[in-house]
Each structure stands twice: as C-alpha cells, then as structure tokens.
Design a protein around this motif. Structure first.
Motif, short mmCIF file in Angstrom:
data_model
loop_
_atom_site.label_atom_id
_atom_site.label_comp_id
_atom_site.label_asym_id
_atom_site.label_seq_id
_atom_site.Cartn_x
_atom_site.Cartn_y
_atom_site.Cartn_z
N UNK B 116 7.26 13.74 16.34
CA UNK B 116 8.63 13.40 15.98
C UNK B 116 8.68 12.49 14.76
N UNK B 117 7.69 11.63 14.64
CA UNK B 117 7.69 10.67 13.53
C UNK B 117 6.98 11.25 12.31
N UNK B 118 6.59 12.50 12.39
CA UNK B 118 6.02 13.17 11.23
C UNK B 118 4.57 12.82 10.97
N UNK B 119 3.85 12.42 12.01
CA UNK B 119 2.45 12.05 11.80
C UNK B 119 1.58 13.27 11.53
N UNK B 120 0.79 13.21 10.47
CA UNK B 120 -0.15 14.30 10.19
C UNK B 120 -1.59 13.86 10.39
N UNK B 121 -1.83 12.55 10.37
CA UNK B 121 -3.21 12.06 10.47
C UNK B 121 -3.19 10.62 10.98
N UNK B 122 -4.38 10.07 11.22
CA UNK B 122 -4.46 8.74 11.85
C UNK B 122 -4.09 7.59 10.91
N UNK B 123 -4.30 7.78 9.64
CA UNK B 123 -4.09 6.73 8.64
C UNK B 123 -5.17 5.65 8.70
N UNK B 124 -5.55 5.24 9.90
CA UNK B 124 -6.63 4.25 10.06
C UNK B 124 -7.91 4.97 10.49
N UNK B 125 -9.04 4.40 10.15
CA UNK B 125 -10.30 5.00 10.59
C UNK B 125 -10.39 4.92 12.12
N UNK B 126 -10.88 5.98 12.74
CA UNK B 126 -11.00 5.94 14.20
C UNK B 126 -11.98 4.84 14.64
N UNK B 127 -11.64 4.15 15.72
CA UNK B 127 -12.51 3.05 16.18
C UNK B 127 -13.70 3.58 16.98
N UNK B 128 -13.55 4.77 17.53
CA UNK B 128 -14.59 5.40 18.35
C UNK B 128 -15.12 4.49 19.45
N UNK C 505 -9.80 -5.48 9.97
CA UNK C 505 -11.20 -5.78 9.72
C UNK C 505 -11.88 -4.59 9.03
N UNK C 506 -11.61 -3.40 9.52
CA UNK C 506 -12.19 -2.19 8.91
C UNK C 506 -11.72 -2.01 7.47
N UNK C 507 -10.42 -2.24 7.26
CA UNK C 507 -9.86 -2.05 5.92
C UNK C 507 -10.46 -3.06 4.94
N UNK C 508 -10.69 -4.27 5.43
CA UNK C 508 -11.27 -5.30 4.59
C UNK C 508 -12.67 -4.89 4.15
N UNK C 509 -13.39 -4.29 5.07
CA UNK C 509 -14.71 -3.77 4.77
C UNK C 509 -14.64 -2.69 3.70
N UNK C 510 -13.70 -1.79 3.90
CA UNK C 510 -13.50 -0.70 2.95
C UNK C 510 -13.14 -1.26 1.58
N UNK C 511 -12.26 -2.23 1.58
CA UNK C 511 -11.79 -2.87 0.35
C UNK C 511 -12.98 -3.44 -0.42
N UNK C 512 -13.89 -4.04 0.32
CA UNK C 512 -15.01 -4.69 -0.32
C UNK C 512 -16.10 -3.71 -0.74
N UNK C 513 -16.32 -2.69 0.07
CA UNK C 513 -17.52 -1.87 -0.14
C UNK C 513 -17.28 -0.47 -0.68
N UNK C 514 -16.06 0.02 -0.65
CA UNK C 514 -15.83 1.37 -1.12
C UNK C 514 -14.85 1.39 -2.29
N UNK C 515 -15.38 1.31 -3.50
CA UNK C 515 -14.52 1.21 -4.69
C UNK C 515 -13.51 2.36 -4.77
N UNK C 517 -11.87 3.69 -2.50
CA UNK C 517 -10.73 3.50 -1.61
C UNK C 517 -10.11 2.12 -1.75
N UNK C 518 -10.54 1.36 -2.77
CA UNK C 518 -10.10 -0.03 -2.85
C UNK C 518 -8.58 -0.15 -2.99
N UNK C 519 -8.03 0.63 -3.89
CA UNK C 519 -6.59 0.53 -4.12
C UNK C 519 -5.82 0.91 -2.86
N UNK C 520 -6.30 1.95 -2.19
CA UNK C 520 -5.63 2.40 -0.98
C UNK C 520 -5.74 1.35 0.13
N UNK C 521 -6.94 0.79 0.29
CA UNK C 521 -7.10 -0.16 1.38
C UNK C 521 -6.28 -1.42 1.12
#
Ligand code: FMN
Ligand code: SF4
Ligand code: SF4
Ligand code: SF4
Ligand code: SF4
Lengths: 180, 242, 560
Positions: B116-128, C505-515, C517-521
C-alpha cells in the motif's frame, strides 16, 4: 526519424533465471518492444561482453566474488541499473543460507548431504570464491529502480522499459507490486 | 454538549468518547489509520509506530494518544506516508522475510502495508539476524524470523485467553518472542490451536502445522484489495474489520 | 531479621556456594518480602552480587518461591546485562567503554589483557560508561571499580590475577575514586547543617515548600530541565492518597559522573531533599534507584539511610528504599525506571499519563535526579534568593559539570548556570581542543566557534557533562562510538529505535568505507535520524541519531 533503440543488458547472479523467464512471458507485447530495444550482454542473446547500455537488469543477489565483479561491471556500463526480483532486492531464497555458516552449508551440500557420493568440498581454483553471506545488490552499488516479485510479473518489466523510454520514473500499480 | 467531543482528522470532524484514543475514534468513524501492533480488542502497545500522526506540531502514536476536543490531527500526508514506509522497511530489514516461501504471503499485514505504501525494496541493508524456530507444539509452528515484536500474541493470550503464554524477552535488537514454560518451548505450554493468540499474529510467525499453502494466488486477502480499503484482516476474520 | 547489612558487599573473588537457606536468609535480611513479584528484580540483583551469578537452579528456586514464571525471570536476565547465569570466573573484568576510555588507550589495553590472561581464571569484556571517565581507563572487577589502568600498572594487574590474589588484598589505591571538586561553588561549599532545611520544611505547608522551590527557579538536573516546583505541585494535587518520591541515581549518560560525587559526598543532602519533597507532596515512601555500576556506594548509602531512620528524621510515616539497577542505560528514563522499580524489564511507558499522575505502582510519583534533591535541600537551608541570585534569567543556580577527555585536569567543576563552555575548558586545562560533547551522546557537539555558548537549560546539551576532544581525534570515530552505544542500549520496544539504531550503525559504516555509496548513505542517515527523532517512543530513540547529525553538519569541513 527513427529513435535509437534502447540498449538493454541483463544478467543472472545468484538467481534461478525465473526472472528472465518472466520477462519473456509478456506474450505478444514483446513484438513491439523489440522495435524499441536491443539486447547487449544477456543470457537471452549469449553475448558475453558488456558495452555501454541504457538499462542493466540484474537478477539475483551476490553470493560469490564473480557476482560482485559482474555487478560492478554492470554498474560502470549501465546508465540505469534495475534490481529485478526478490533475490536481487533482498537476497531472496538463496539468502536463506545466511542462517548457517558457509562451512556448514558446504558440508551439508558436499559431505553430509543425502545421496552424496565421493564426499569432498570442491576446491578448484577456477571456482569463484563464495561470500560469507548472500547479499542484496543494493549493499554494493547504487541501484536506480527495483522490480519486486518472485518473479516480477511481465507487466512490470514492460513498465520499467516504457518508463525509461518515456524518461519518467516507473509506476508499478497495485497488482504489479508483489513480493511473491 | 456531546458536540464538544470531536476533533479534526485530515480535515474531517471525528467524534470521540471520553477516554478514547485517536485510533479508536478514527476506527469508529470508519477512517483507516495504518497500523500493525494495534487491535481494537486489546490494550494498546504503541511499539510499531506505524500509526504516527501529526498533532499540533508533535508526532504521536494514534493508538496511545488520548483524543481531545478540538485537536487538529493529520495522518494522510506525503511526509507521514514516507515515514511509515521507512518504518515498514526497517521491519523487513531487521527480520528474515522471504515472502516467496511464506505461508502468510498475500494475507500478511506487514506485506500489505508495504504494498500500500509503494514499497519496492528494503532501503536498508538486511540485518540477517539468527533466530530460532519452534516446532515443539503438535498443532502450531513458530518462525521467529518473521516476528515484528508487536506483542499482539502476548496481549491476546493474557487479556483474552487468560493464559499469558506468549511474551517478549531480551533487549534491543535481541528482543524475541518467548513462551512461558520451564523449557521455553511452546509445546510445553497449554497453548491451544484455537486460542485467540494463535490467530492474532499480523505476520507469518505463529502458524498452524496443517492445511498450509492451499489458497491460490489471486484469492488471498490483499491480492487485489489494499489494506486501507479492507483493514488489518486475518484470514479467519474475512468480512469483519479491525 | 531485617538488617539490610551487607558486610559481604565488598570486592570478592570467591563466592560462597549457593544453597536455598543461605540465599533465603540473605534476601530476608535485605527485605521482608523478597519473593513478592515486584521485588523479583532486586532479589536477582542481590543473588548475583552474593553468589556471583544467578544460575539456572537459582532461577528455578526463585520462580517457585515467588510464583513468577521462569520465562519472566529469564526475560529479566536477558534485559539486565549485569545478571549472569554462568558460574562466575574468579575475576570478571568489565572495562568501561566510553569514547574517553578509547582515547586513553582502552583498545590496546584490552588486547594485551586478553592476550596475557588467556589462561587465567578470568573473563574480560566491556560495558558502557561506568561513571568514571575522569579516571581513565577504569573498569569494574567483580562489580567494583578499579581506576587509572594503563601501561604503567598493567603488569601488576596481570600478576595479581595470575597469582590469584584475593580482591580484598589488592592495593586499596587501585579502588580509589577521586571526588575532588576542582572549582567550587555554592552547592559544594556552603555550610550544610543536617536537618536544618528539613526543620524549615516541617514548619511550612506543602504549598509553601513548593513555592520556595518555585521562587528559587529550580529546574531538574537529570537532563530535561523541567521546573521542579511544577512537578511537585502536580503530584500534590492528585486526589490519590498514596504517593511516592523516587530519586533517579541511574546516571547512565556517558561522560557524566556528577551524581557519583553527590552520592558519595552529599548523600545526606540528597536524602534530606527527598524527605522535603515527601512533605511537600504528601508521599508515604521513597525509592532511590542506584545504577548497578555504583554498587560500591550501596553500603555507604544504606548506612546514611539508617542514620536518618534511626534518628527519626525520615519522619513517622516515611521510609526510603534503596534499589539497584543492573546495567541498562534505559532505566534512567523515568518511566523505564519506574518499571524497573516494579521489578520488570525497563521498557518506557506510554505518556501520558505522566508519573506525576500515574507513576510507581500506579500512584502519583515524583521523579527527580540526585542533584535536584540536593538543590532542594540547599534552597530550604540557604533560602530561595541564594539559589536564584546565581545563574541567569531562565536557568537559576549553579551546577556540577563532569569534565573528561583531553584536558589537564578532568574532574568536577561547579559553575553558575550560564557560564560559557570556554570558561570550563580553560579551568580544566583543555588544550588544542577540536570540539566538546555537552550533556553526553544525547546532547550536543560544540566546535570552536561555539565555545562561548552558555552552558544552561536554554542551549543544546544543557551542560552537566563535557567530554573534551583534541585535534587529533576523529569525529567519525566519536560518532560511531556514540551510535553503537545507543544501539547497545536500545530497549528494543519500538521499531524506529530498535531497528533504526542498527541501520544507522550500518549506514555509518557504509558512509565511511564504501565511496560509491557515500552520497546515498549520507542522505539516508539524515532521513533516518529525522524519522527516529519524530517517531521513537522515548527520549533514547529520539536523541540516538544526534551524533550522526553533528557529524554530517560538520563534514566535510573537519574530516578530509
Ligand atoms: C534514555 C534516557 C536516560 C536518562 N537517564 C537519566 C539518568 O541517568 N539520570 C537522571 O536523573 N535522569 C535521566 N533521564 C531523565 C529522566 O527521564 C527524568 O527526566 C529525570 O530523572 C527527571 O529528574 P529531574 O526533573 O530532576 O531532572 C534520562 C532520560 C532518558 C530519555
Ligand atoms: S526472484 Fe525468484 S524468480 Fe527471480 S531469480 Fe530469485 S528465485 Fe528466481
Ligand atoms: S511475514 Fe509477511 S512480510 Fe514476512 S515473509 Fe511472510 S508474507 Fe513476507
Ligand atoms: S509472534 Fe506475531 S503477534 Fe506475536 S509478537 Fe511476533 S509478530 Fe507480534
Ligand atoms: S526509543 Fe528506544 S529505548 Fe525508547 S522505547 Fe523505543 S526502543 Fe526503547
């Protein structure tokens, strides 16, 4: 004047080709489409080298180093990169191995598994090295669009290509936004 | 006098009774506010935060915020829908949701809100996360990978079934669903397959062991109807609304 | 017999064997109803302290005695990180892991300890700030603080452990905590006379007491700066006859240790303040919630309380109970503290209702910080004017600042409200300063162009604690450390904080280590922090993203 055709490349990383099959599943809609696009590197064409493309469609997530390399190649060569299907988006079914350590998975497949003959873990140097965890492609590269589904419906493929041709962001309507 | 008991929700005037929350009043008025951890039959929890609304400059959870006369409440704004999308994406990322393999797919409220909110992907990395399953009960199967920590099962079990079997344990990202038995297994509780708690889960964490995967795609709750039209339904609640 | 004596509560390296009689006797000495459900957490904490762990059989026994389900006992054990179910090693070293300790060499100390003690009967891990950032590197050994660990005494520490020297025989100086105040002010130098403020209060009505506090302009010193008189007034107004006073001595904000000073040096002033509050609102009982890291002050506080009790100064129908936390920062949030006092996991409650209306055990409750009660006593003894005339318009009085990090003289400084950060940096001998974190990780980061900001309730951070960072420090590292702190301390109740702190925390890691994706993170972090600020259930999640915001505001100006 005839418009230049849109160059499309596709690949399957840690996926099952189901997404590719779904792409072809658009029946007669594929005929006008062929007027507008041409395929570059893709399992559909068997072209092995990648040149600069307008769209790269990535099926499957990252499970080994070869996947990573190909993905980065696609990112470099494609103006628009699309994650296609659950596997590319979140790892999908292959990511269910993330519950276990890599070693456990290998042992289960090649040593302890049902019906294994000559148990040994393959170690040919030609084989790409497996990653510890199966990852979605967005954790490695910038992804422009996502086509959810396992596989995404053919109509969703059509929409993404039409959207790019028309220079607008894709709009997946309710029946085409699905995760299974 | 009773005219005093009303507030504005997205520009519509909504009546409420003393002691009601914004969510309760909205539901009675037939207005859908997106939510996951709220259920009208049980006490409010306020944990999923999907029901956040703007209330005169503040953001509050509609399910716990008391309704007050002349409040001005906004819910259906692009900003809040975006925030809800992100919350749903966080919930997807923090669990292990493989919809293609999930029994609840198509009937799942988390998934339905995502659609409903138009989600296509997680946006955040999966925590697994690594979470345990529990198959000890003869009729029920627990797949914690899909638990969103909403405590609906806990509340249903305590407040409706009078059994208090399900609850949450741990802290932070290690919060997890547990059962009140010395072994910690569901099979060692007096949980029944007919308990309300066994049917309240908004996702696919508490499942029956038999009769699964029988509904064809296309006939499931949310295959054609967005959740904002038909509400947070469960399979057995078809026709009702919550 | 209730004697509350804890002669055993001293640094121990051997723990007696557990048996039910011994356990029951010990618990009964501390409280008449150790098995009532609301005492269950305290009983777990006491068992942990006495026997070094709460093993499975102990949990089962406690479950049987109390009727609390074993699953709920396990839920407590899994929430409070100081409760352990494995048999204790002879030495359990918990190194304080605040950024200040990191800068003082924590990581390499931990590595060499782990390496050198790998075959010793000992366990080495880290814990969040233990309120000793002015004594880096500090650690808890079997729960008791050891200060100033460094390369100079590492050999000695290892020798003590390898040679199995009992903790009681370790040099006393190892446990020394220095509470010197480097810059004194009214609160730390006035001639306190025990009971004088209280005598004043007894001659007044509740409303008069509250007016006195209000005239002085006292605002809460636990973080939010809420007017104390208003809080007391609200509680007093409630029709419910049973009311409680609670003192928040959880002091969990990294880099903050001013309550440590008051609890050690001015416990009487704090207790007197609580009695005054009780008189003002008409409360029947008081509770002090002492963080588990300060267990070394437990006996001292019990003794102070006993003196008050024995002298009759607590009053006929008022008593104060001392509770211990067990390693959960969130229990400093007032409603989580109330949950914890009721023996539950420290999950913050929904507000409203606020504690002043529905608080401890559902009764109207005053929650104040240690320093707030100390100030109340000061105001009643010295008069409202004495307090009001210090400080500035909106922030009256003075307060104690905890200063740590890159300065010559870390420690405690009392300054009038509104004094500038620069003054404090100069007094403490800060040099080559890049920036300072005010009010802990949930506060604000000030750079050189902000050093003239007044430290008061009206400015970000609000003062109280200052961690100083010199120009060799990396803002990214500081930010990552604070972000991990919040991730570690999130109670897990609500989505934006439970999952958001991990994603951040993950995004901060990405920001620091993955050039790539830096702008995106960067964009994602900005958005996520806003989401957490707006949608979190309590203050922890609302502020957990602030360090990241500070970083993004300064980048790339300060980091290449
Ligand atoms: C996450 C969090 C942690 C807190 N920790 C403490 C603490 O350790 N000590 C404290 O006095 N207040 C702490 N507070 C503030 C309390 O909630 C409360 O506002 C305060 O104790 C009220 O006392 P005061 O009015 O005297 O300041 C914390 C708040 C939050 C949100
Ligand atoms: S998303 Fe589904 S169809 Fe596509 S590759 Fe993965 S498993 Fe196959
Ligand atoms: S619980 Fe819902 S979101 Fe999770 S896997 Fe199942 S269908 Fe998907
Ligand atoms: S099992 Fe289902 S109902 Fe229970 S807490 Fe998890 S998601 Fe909620
Ligand atoms: S914001 Fe964090 S600490 Fe506060 S209730 Fe939510 S999860 Fe718990």
């Amino acid at each position: 004047m005839k418009q230049a055709k849109l160059k499309v490349a596709t690949c399957s990383l840690a996926g099952c080709f189901g997404c590719h099959m779904s792409f072809l599943d658009m029946d007669e809609a594929i005929i006008p489409l062929i007027e507008k696009i041409e395929f570059d590197r893709s399992p559909l064409t068997d072209i092995k080298s990648l040149s600069d493309c307008d769209i790269g469609l990535i099926e499957g997530g990252l499970c080994n180093e070869e996947n990573q390399e190909i993905l980065h190649q696609f990112r470099r060569h494609c103006t628009i990169l699309v994650a296609v299907g659950a596997c590319a988006i979140n790892g999908g079914v292959p990511a269910m191995r993330n519950h276990f350590s890599l070693q456990e998975c290998l042992e289960e497949s090649y040593i302890r598994g049902l019906g294994v003959v000559d148990p040994q873990i393959p170690n040919d140097p030609e084989l790409p090295r497996l990653l510890d965890k199966v990852l979605p492609i967005q954790s490695a590269v910038m992804v422009d669009y996502f086509l959810p589904g396992c596989p995404p419906p053919a109509a969703a493929f059509l929409e993404i290509i039409n959207a790019v041709l028309e220079g607008r962001p894709p709009q997946l309507d309710y029946p085409n936004r699905r995760f299974d | 006098m009773s005219n005093d008991l009303q507030f504005s929700l997205d520009g519509v005037s909504v009546c409420f009774e003393k002691g009601e929350t914004i969510m309760q009043a909205a539901q009675r008025a037939g207005i859908y506010l997106p939510h996951l951890c709220f259920h009208p039959d049980f006490s409010a929890h306020g944990s999923c935060r999907v029901c956040i609304v703007h209330l005169q400059g503040k953001t509050v959870a509609a399910c716990t915020q008391p309704a007050e006369s002349n409040q001005v409440v906004q819910s259906n704004t692009p900003e809040l829908q975006k925030a809800r999308l992100r919350l749903i994406q966080l919930l997807f990322a923090e669990g292990n949701h493989y919809c293609p393999t999930c029994e609840t797919s198509g009937n799942c409220q988390l998934q339905a809100l995502a659609y409903d909110l138009g989600m296509t992907h997680y946006h955040y990395d999966p925590f697994m996360p690594e979470r345990q399953t529990d198959g000890s009960h003869p009729d029920l199967f627990i797949d914690r990978d899909r638990c969103i920590q909403c405590d609906l099962c806990g509340r249903a079990s305590a407040e409706y079934d009078g059994k208090a079997i399900y609850t949450l344990s741990g802290r932070g990202q290690n919060t997890q669903l547990v059962f009140r038995s010395p072994s910690g297994l569901l099979g060692d509780t007096n949980a029944g397959a007919d308990d309300r708690a066994a049917h309240i889960c908004p996702v696919g964490c508490i499942l029956p062991k038999t009769g699964n995967y029988q509904e064809p795609i296309g006939t499931r709750l949310y295959d054609h109807h967005p959740i904002h039209d038909i509400g947070n339904l469960r399979k057995e609640e078809r026709g009702g609304s919550s | 017999m209730l004697k509350r004596d804890t002669e055993w509560l001293v640094p121990n390296s051997t723990f007696p064997d557990w048996n039910t009689e011994r356990a029951e006797q010990m618990l009964l000495q501390q409280h008449p109803h150790p098995f009532s459900p609301e005492r269950i957490l305290q009983s777990l904490v006491l068992l942990q302290l006495r026997f070094g762990a709460v093993t499975n059989p102990m949990q089962e026994w406690l479950s049987q005695k109390s009727g609390v389900a074993l699953t709920d006992i396990r839920a407590l054990m899994s929430f409070y990180f100081f409760l352990e179910q494995d048999k204790p090693p002879r030495y359990h070293l918990r190194l304080a892991d605040n950024i200040v300790e990191r800068h003082a060499g924590l990581t390499s100390l931990q590595e060499s300890l782990t390496h050198r003690l790998c075959s010793a009967d000992c366990r080495i891990d880290t814990t969040s700030c233990i309120g000793l950032s002015d004594h880096p590197v500090s650690l808890l050994v079997n729960g008791f603080p050891v200060t100033h660990l460094g390369p100079h005494n590492l050999d000695e520490l290892c020798a003590l452990i390898i040679n199995r020297v009992p903790l009681q025989k370790w040099p006393r100086s190892w446990f020394a905590v220095d509470n010197r105040v480097h810059h004194k002010g009214p609160l730390t130098s006035y001639p306190y006379q025990r009971g004088k403020a209280l005598t004043q209060a007894r001659g007044m009505t509740g409303d008069q007491i509250i007016d006195r506090i209000g005239e002085a302009g006292l605002r809460g010193l636990g973080g939010a700066g809420f007017p104390t008189a208003f809080k007391w007034h609200w509680c007093k107004q409630q029709a419910e006859p049973v009311k409680y006073i609670t003192c928040n001595a959880d002091e969990g904000e990294p880099g903050t240790f001013k309550d440590r000073f008051y609890l050690t040096e001015q416990a009487d002033q704090m207790i007197e303040g609580m009695v005054i509050a009780a008189l003002a609102v008409g409360a029947q009982a008081g509770f002090i919630y002492l963080r588990g890291e300060y267990v070394y002050l437990y006996t001292h506080l019990e003794r102070c309380l006993r003196r008050w009790r024995d002298s009759g100064d607590l009053g006929q129908d008022f008593d104060i109970e001392l509770h211990l936390g067990a390693g959960a920062y969130i229990c400093g949030e007032e409603s989580a503290m109330l949950e914890s006092l009721e023996g539950k996991r420290g999950i913050p409650r929904n507000k409203p209702p606020f504690p002043g209306t529905v608080g401890l055990f559902g009764k109207p409750t005053v929650v104040n910080n240690v320093e707030t009660f100390v100030c109340a006593t000061y105001i009643l003894q010295q008069g409202s004017a004495a307090f009001k005339n210090t400080g500035n318009e909106k922030s009256r009085g003075s307060r104690l600042h905890s200063v740590s990090g890159d300065c010559r003289q870390p420690g405690l400084y009392e300054l009038a409200q509104g004094s500038s950060l620069r003054t404090l940096l100069e007094l403490s001998g800060a040099h080559n300063t890049l920036c300072a974190q005010i009010g802990g990780p949930s506060g604000a980061l000030f750079f050189e162009d902000q050093f003239d900001t007044p430290l008061d309730f009206e400015n970000p951070g609000r003062g109280g604690s200052v961690m100083v960072f010199n120009k060799d420090r990396s803002i990214v590292n500081i930010t990552r450390h604070f972000t991990r702190f919040f991730r570690h301390e999130s109670c897990g109740f609500c989505t934006p904080c439970r999952a958001g702190t991990v994603a951040l925390d993950q995004l901060l890691d990405q920001y620091e280590h993955n050039p790539a994706l830096q702008a995106k993170s960067r964009e994602d972090m900005q958005e996520l922090v806003q989401l957490m600020q707006h949608s979190s259930h309590c203050g922890l999640g609302k502020t957990a993203g602030l360090p990241v915001l500070n970083l993004l505001q300064r980048e790339p100006a300060h980091e290449q």
